[in-house]
Design a protein around this motif. Structure first.
Motif, mmCIF file in Angstrom:
data_model
loop_
_atom_site.group_PDB
_atom_site.id
_atom_site.type_symbol
_atom_site.label_atom_id
_atom_site.label_comp_id
_atom_site.label_asym_id
_atom_site.label_seq_id
_atom_site.Cartn_x
_atom_site.Cartn_y
_atom_site.Cartn_z
ATOM 1 N N SER A 2 0.851 -1.115 0.142
ATOM 2 C CA SER A 2 0.077 -0.015 0.194
ATOM 3 C C SER A 2 1.025 1.155 -0.068
ATOM 4 C CB SER A 2 -0.922 -0.148 1.247
ATOM 5 O OG SER A 2 0.083 0.082 2.421
ATOM 6 N N ASP A 3 0.219 2.224 -0.570
ATOM 7 C CA ASP A 3 1.168 3.690 -0.747
ATOM 8 C C ASP A 3 0.726 4.469 0.449
ATOM 9 O OD1 ASP A 3 1.086 6.320 -3.245
ATOM 10 O OD2 ASP A 3 2.499 5.605 -1.735
ATOM 11 N N GLU A 4 1.105 4.403 1.591
ATOM 12 C CA GLU A 4 0.758 4.914 2.884
ATOM 13 C C GLU A 4 1.693 6.214 3.047
ATOM 14 O OE1 GLU A 4 1.537 2.315 5.946
ATOM 15 O OE2 GLU A 4 -0.186 0.918 5.390
ATOM 16 N N GLU A 5 1.144 7.307 3.415
ATOM 17 C CA GLU A 5 1.816 8.516 3.730
ATOM 18 C C GLU A 5 1.356 9.112 5.045
ATOM 19 O OE1 GLU A 5 0.854 11.422 0.703
ATOM 20 O OE2 GLU A 5 1.802 10.163 -0.941
ATOM 21 N N LEU A 6 2.210 9.717 5.701
ATOM 22 C CA LEU A 6 1.987 10.247 6.948
ATOM 23 C C LEU A 6 1.446 11.827 6.782
ATOM 24 C CD1 LEU A 6 5.379 9.382 8.829
ATOM 25 C CD2 LEU A 6 2.909 8.306 8.992
ATOM 26 N N ALA A 7 0.384 11.941 7.404
ATOM 27 C CA ALA A 7 -0.248 13.431 7.281
ATOM 28 C C ALA A 7 0.636 14.534 7.763
ATOM 29 C CB ALA A 7 -1.571 13.512 8.213
ATOM 30 N N LYS A 8 0.679 15.712 6.764
ATOM 31 C CA LYS A 8 1.356 16.638 7.019
ATOM 32 C C LYS A 8 0.821 17.728 8.129
ATOM 33 C CE LYS A 8 4.426 15.426 3.731
ATOM 34 N NZ LYS A 8 5.924 15.395 3.807
ATOM 35 N N ASP A 9 0.851 17.230 9.391
ATOM 36 C CA ASP A 9 -0.049 18.157 10.293
ATOM 37 C C ASP A 9 0.698 18.722 11.279
ATOM 38 O OD1 ASP A 9 0.903 15.845 11.891
ATOM 39 O OD2 ASP A 9 -1.157 14.991 12.244
ATOM 40 N N LEU A 10 2.333 18.650 11.134
ATOM 41 C CA LEU A 10 2.812 19.514 12.228
ATOM 42 C C LEU A 10 3.488 20.671 11.501
ATOM 43 C CD1 LEU A 10 5.324 16.740 13.597
ATOM 44 C CD2 LEU A 10 3.501 17.826 14.849
ATOM 45 N N GLY A 11 2.816 21.962 12.050
ATOM 46 C CA GLY A 11 3.258 23.311 11.647
ATOM 47 C C GLY A 11 4.682 23.785 11.998
ATOM 48 N N PRO A 12 4.994 24.941 11.716
ATOM 49 C CA PRO A 12 6.465 25.202 12.042
ATOM 50 C C PRO A 12 6.610 25.414 13.704
ATOM 51 C CG PRO A 12 5.092 26.974 11.033
ATOM 52 C CD PRO A 12 4.415 25.934 11.058
ATOM 53 N N LEU A 13 5.529 25.829 14.201
ATOM 54 C CA LEU A 13 5.554 26.158 15.705
ATOM 55 C C LEU A 13 5.635 24.726 16.441
ATOM 56 C CD1 LEU A 13 5.548 27.857 17.890
ATOM 57 C CD2 LEU A 13 3.099 27.965 18.123
ATOM 58 N N ALA A 14 5.021 23.782 15.962
ATOM 59 C CA ALA A 14 4.970 22.539 16.652
ATOM 60 C C ALA A 14 6.330 21.817 16.334
ATOM 61 C CB ALA A 14 3.965 21.689 16.050
ATOM 62 N N ALA A 15 6.845 22.012 15.383
ATOM 63 C CA ALA A 15 8.278 21.336 15.046
ATOM 64 C C ALA A 15 9.302 22.007 15.864
ATOM 65 C CB ALA A 15 8.526 21.318 13.669
ATOM 66 N N LEU A 16 8.978 23.391 15.972
ATOM 67 C CA LEU A 16 10.139 24.353 16.959
ATOM 68 C C LEU A 16 9.918 23.733 18.192
ATOM 69 C CD1 LEU A 16 12.083 26.665 16.835
ATOM 70 C CD2 LEU A 16 10.125 28.042 17.498
ATOM 71 N N THR A 17 8.788 23.447 18.766
ATOM 72 C CA THR A 17 8.497 23.017 20.141
ATOM 73 C C THR A 17 9.176 21.673 20.401
ATOM 74 O OG1 THR A 17 6.328 24.096 20.300
ATOM 75 C CG2 THR A 17 6.899 22.341 21.842
ATOM 76 N N ILE A 18 9.187 20.939 19.358
ATOM 77 C CA ILE A 18 9.986 19.455 19.623
ATOM 78 C C ILE A 18 11.223 19.687 20.014
ATOM 79 C CG2 ILE A 18 10.743 17.374 18.494
ATOM 80 C CD1 ILE A 18 7.936 17.452 16.901
ATOM 81 N N GLY A 19 11.987 20.768 19.070
ATOM 82 C CA GLY A 19 13.622 20.896 19.186
ATOM 83 C C GLY A 19 13.774 21.535 20.603
ATOM 84 N N VAL A 20 13.109 22.571 20.959
ATOM 85 C CA VAL A 20 13.289 23.491 22.273
ATOM 86 C C VAL A 20 12.841 22.263 23.292
ATOM 87 C CG1 VAL A 20 12.540 25.260 23.800
ATOM 88 C CG2 VAL A 20 12.625 25.630 21.302
ATOM 89 N N GLY A 21 11.947 21.658 23.189
ATOM 90 C CA GLY A 21 11.779 20.821 24.075
ATOM 91 C C GLY A 21 12.685 19.713 24.606
ATOM 92 N N THR A 22 13.519 19.210 23.556
ATOM 93 C CA THR A 22 14.530 18.137 23.736
ATOM 94 C C THR A 22 15.841 18.642 24.363
ATOM 95 O OG1 THR A 22 15.185 18.627 21.335
ATOM 96 C CG2 THR A 22 13.758 16.844 21.782
ATOM 97 N N MET A 23 15.972 20.030 24.401
ATOM 98 C CA MET A 23 17.250 20.646 24.921
ATOM 99 C C MET A 23 17.041 21.519 26.084
ATOM 100 S SD MET A 23 19.319 22.016 21.749
ATOM 101 C CE MET A 23 17.725 22.814 20.687
ATOM 102 N N ILE A 24 15.893 22.252 26.327
ATOM 103 C CA ILE A 24 15.520 22.838 27.625
ATOM 104 C C ILE A 24 15.357 21.797 28.663
ATOM 105 C CG2 ILE A 24 13.971 24.225 28.900
ATOM 106 C CD1 ILE A 24 15.999 25.881 27.356
ATOM 107 N N GLY A 25 16.204 21.436 29.388
ATOM 108 C CA GLY A 25 15.920 20.433 30.293
ATOM 109 C C GLY A 25 16.830 20.586 31.494
ATOM 110 N N ALA A 26 17.519 19.384 31.914
ATOM 111 C CA ALA A 26 18.444 19.311 32.830
ATOM 112 C C ALA A 26 19.701 20.050 32.797
ATOM 113 C CB ALA A 26 18.744 17.765 33.195
ATOM 114 N N GLY A 27 20.135 20.015 31.786
ATOM 115 C CA GLY A 27 21.652 20.732 31.706
ATOM 116 C C GLY A 27 21.599 22.472 32.280
ATOM 117 N N ILE A 28 20.655 23.201 31.937
ATOM 118 C CA ILE A 28 20.621 24.516 32.599
ATOM 119 C C ILE A 28 20.268 24.470 34.130
ATOM 120 C CG2 ILE A 28 18.260 24.912 32.110
ATOM 121 C CD1 ILE A 28 21.062 27.292 31.834
#
Length: 746
Positions: A2-28
């Motif tokens: 089957s020709d399966e595709e993932l929905a393009k439902d992550l906007g720029p802000l949601a993608a940015l949140t993933i990046g910030v969320g993975t780094m703003i953590g224990a280090g600081i």
């Protein structure tokens, strides 16, 4: 399929949140005190420098992410570009690096928990010594979060987003209130370049995770624009937050304050918050630190299982490690092993060692990732089409690789030793375990080997010596017509049996362009009513040779081209297919004219013109060349498997020269016991005459250019029409430039 595709439902802000969320953590929340104590006011420089080094890799990861949106992130890019040897190093470094980072986060979790509840002291363990309550809580936290991932707790994504927003708010308030009390006179003296670089290596663990955005590239709207914005933007935002927080910690309190509270065992950022505003801000920072360390550890354990999945898929580690739990639906073995490693690292390591090793291992990965970008740009494979390209190439990836590897030098010796030990162990692991199991060859190795005649000898030797052998030789055979299925399977099985290989039987079902592949999959019985019967017969025929057999039905809008795509995806060593109206390709070669211009075949190819498979007496016409090499390989297979008589034919102007050529050529191809025929005059007539006494002709693909063949035809096609026996067209996989494909110029 089957020709399966993932929905393009992550906007720029949601993608940015993933990046910030993975780094703003224990280090600081854990490291600023140690950083200021070590580097003084230059601790700010350390965090900014760490952000700059991360930025180089962020740019490279953005290009690779838009070109290859695959799970596995940095490991996948390194393995695909540099090959499984370096992929093994990157995969193990990523996995163990995440375990060390998780142990560091749990160490911080223990510090914040004991500070919140006022727990102090140690617990005596008899002859084993004593253990602090802080470490006991860290171990308990590690066991808890391992269990959470083991049983697959749901809806953790939204909680993670809430924690990220809360942490950003706490740090913003801390920075704003601290800036009101900041005084440049409070800044401690800088401790010089060595201390600054050592601090940068220590705190680089605070920048792990931005590459994770590339793992969801397929789900991002307009990834060509939004993926780079998210990856690069997250690094910029986090670097600014870190730098401002460090300035406040240095300037808002009297000089020596941070060093004093750190020496006393207190948490520096919390005590600075207490000095700035009092108990409310200190309490908020305590809660923030607790959440940051917990969420960072949880995210790292989750990410490690994804790395293991990618490594298992490529056979770098055993796929059994990724077995899914019947009840929980999680890769429980992988998570359990990772959790065990975290517990061990917590027992034997302290804060500085855990953070430094986590930094060192990820710096190895980031350095290799930048090298991978250079390889992909230089090799420029057909399927490399990034929608974003790194600016100032090749300066950016070169700087990214150099700075990443160089920073490792400044990390504490114990961490360097662990990094070198792991890298060396990963190489040994590949050579002793993974090399005989993995089939994926990197772009770099293929690029060097395909250009062996023009590349330096040592480079070719090095590339060849570490190439994977996949454990088993894989022969893909495309079946379509029940009348010829048995002969194709016999041919493929004979080769597989001689190479201790596997037969991969593929039935390509062509679906009309007007019909989606998903619809075709849902109505397979309508489009291919005889597919299962055809594959069952093929499986039974192959098993008579006692070789492993795999069968696949592939749905495609194409037919001939889909066979090549499937062979490429399955990592085939040899493709066997029948000679049909579309399957002989352009005149005299296996691939179509379009495919011949667009790229090289995915593997060695054999096209069978079936007039009955009888390998009793095999004719091999040869004038030398790579395709004749494959003809010789097939002839030796038939000799060993069927006790075939092999006849070698060479057409020359002079019989003596022809005999000398055949003698030398046969000796180098293990065919010295073959029967020699030397002819003069017309090549086509000579082959036709010799074939009259043979049951099978194995002829190499033409070396003439496509344009000439389209105008004048092809000797191969003429031979197929002229002789009465079956014919095998053999084409060796090798690199040919565009001019050679068009005009035959080599």
């Amino acid at each position: 399929m089957s020709d399966e595709e993932l929905a393009k439902d992550l906007g720029p802000l949601a993608a940015l949140t993933i990046g910030v969320g993975t780094m703003i953590g224990a280090g600081i929340f854990v490291l600023p005190g140690t950083a200021i104590e070590t580097a003084g006011s230059f601790a700010v420089v350390s965090f900014v420098l760490g952000g700059v080094i991360a930025m180089f890799t962020a740019l490279s990861a953005s290009e690779l992410g838009t070109a290859m949106p695959r799970s596995g992130g940095a490991y996948y890019y390194v393995n695909h570009a540099l090959g499984p040897l370096f992929g093994s190093v990157a995969g193990w470094a990523n996995w163990i690096g995440l375990a060390f980072a998780s142990a560091f986060y749990m160490f911080g979790f223990g510090r914040y928990t004991t500070a919140i509840f006022g727990i102090e002291g140690v617990v005596a363990l008899g002859p084993l010594g004593a253990i602090t309550f802080q470490k006991i809580i860290a171990l308990a936290g590690a066991a808890f979060f391992t269990t959470v991932n083991y049983i697959g707790a749901k809806e953790t994504g939204r909680l993670q987003n809430v924690i990220v927003v809360l942490l950003v708010v706490i740090l913003t308030v801390f920075t704003l209130l601290g800036s009101l009390r900041a005084d440049p006179a409070n800044l401690p003296a800088g401790e010089g370049l060595p201390a600054t670089m050592a601090t940068t290596g220590l705190i680089f663990v605070s920048y792990l995770g931005f590459v994770q955005i590339t793992s969801v590239a397929e789900e991002i709207k307009q990834p060509g624009k939004n993926l780079p914005r998210a990856v690069i933007g997250s690094v910029v935002i986090v670097t600014v937050i870190y730098a401002l927080a460090l300035v406040v910690m240095s300037a808002a309190v009297p000089e020596g304050f941070v060093a004093a509270v750190s020496a006393a065992g207190d948490i520096a950022v919390v005590e600075v918050g207490r000095f700035i505003q009092g108990g409310v801000l200190a309490g908020a920072l305590l809660v923030g630190g607790l959440l940051a360390t917990a969420s960072s550890a949880n995210a790292s354990i989750l990410a490690s299982s994804r790395i293991n999945f990618a490594m298992g898929r490529d056979a770098i580690v055993t796929p059994a490690l990724n077995e899914i739990h019947d009840r929980f639906g999680t890769p429980y073995r992988s998570i359990a092993v990772t959790g065990g490693l975290i517990l061990v690292f917590l027992v034997v390591g302290d804060l500085e060692l855990l953070a430094s090793v986590g930094s060192a291992l990820h710096l190895i990965i980031y350095g290799l990732l930048n090298v991978a970008l250079v390889v992909m740009r230089q090799a420029d494979p057909d399927d490399y089409e990034p929608s974003y390209r790194v600016p100032l190439y090749p300066v950016v990836p070169i700087l990214g690789a150099v700075t990443s590897f160089a920073l490792i030098v400044f990390i504490i010796p114990e961490a360097i030793a662990v990094g070198l030990l792991l890298a060396g162990g990963a190489v040994v692991w590949y050579l002793l375990y993974a090399r005989t199991r993995t089939t994926k060859q990197g772009v770099l190795g293929e690029y060097v080997i395909d250009r062996a005649e023009t590349m330096p000898g040592p480079a070719v030797s090095a590339a060849s010596s570490v190439q994977p052998d996949g454990g088993q030789f894989r022969v893909t055979v495309a079946v379509a017509n029940p009348e010829h299925e048995k002969d194709l399977i016999t041919l493929a099985s004979a080769v597989a049996a001689q190479r201790d290989g596997t037969v991969d039987v593929v039935h390509v079902v062509k679906i009309p362009d007007q019909t989606t592949l998903q619809t075709g999959a849902d109505n397979l019985a309508k489009f291919a009513p005889n597919s299962e019967r055809l594959l069952s017969r093929a499986r039974a025929d192959a098993e008579t040779f006692d070789v492993p057999v795999e069968t696949h039905t592939v749905l495609s809008h194409q037919s001939f081209e889909a066979v090549f795509d499937t062979a490429r995806e399955h990592g085939s060593d040899l493709l066997v297919m029948g000679w049909g109206p579309d399957s002989h390709g352009s005149p005299g070669r296996a691939e179509s004219g379009f495919d011949e211009l667009s790229g090289d075949p995915p593997c060695d190819v054999v096209v069978f013109k079936d007039r009955g498979f009888d390998p009793g007496r095999v004719l091999v016409p040869t004038a030398g060349g790579p395709d004749s090499d494959l003809s010789a390989e097939l002839a030796t297979v038939f000799r060993e498997e069927f006790d075939s008589e092999v006849v070698l034919l060479h057409v020359a102007e002079n019989r003596a020269e022809g005999e000398a050529f055949l003698e030398t050529w046969a000796a180098t191809h293990d065919l010295a016991d073959a029967e020699f025929h030397v002819a003069t005059g017309d090549v086509e007539a000579a082959i036709e005459d010799a074939a009259a006494d043979c049951s099978l002709v194995v002829i190499g693909a033409t070396e003439r250019g496509l344009l000439e063949r389209l105008v004048t035809g092809s000797l191969v096609l003429d031979v197929v029409d002229d002789v009465e026996c079956s014919v095998l067209l053999a084409e060796k996989r090798r690199h040919r430039g565009l001019l050679e494909r068009l005009f035959g110029w080599g």
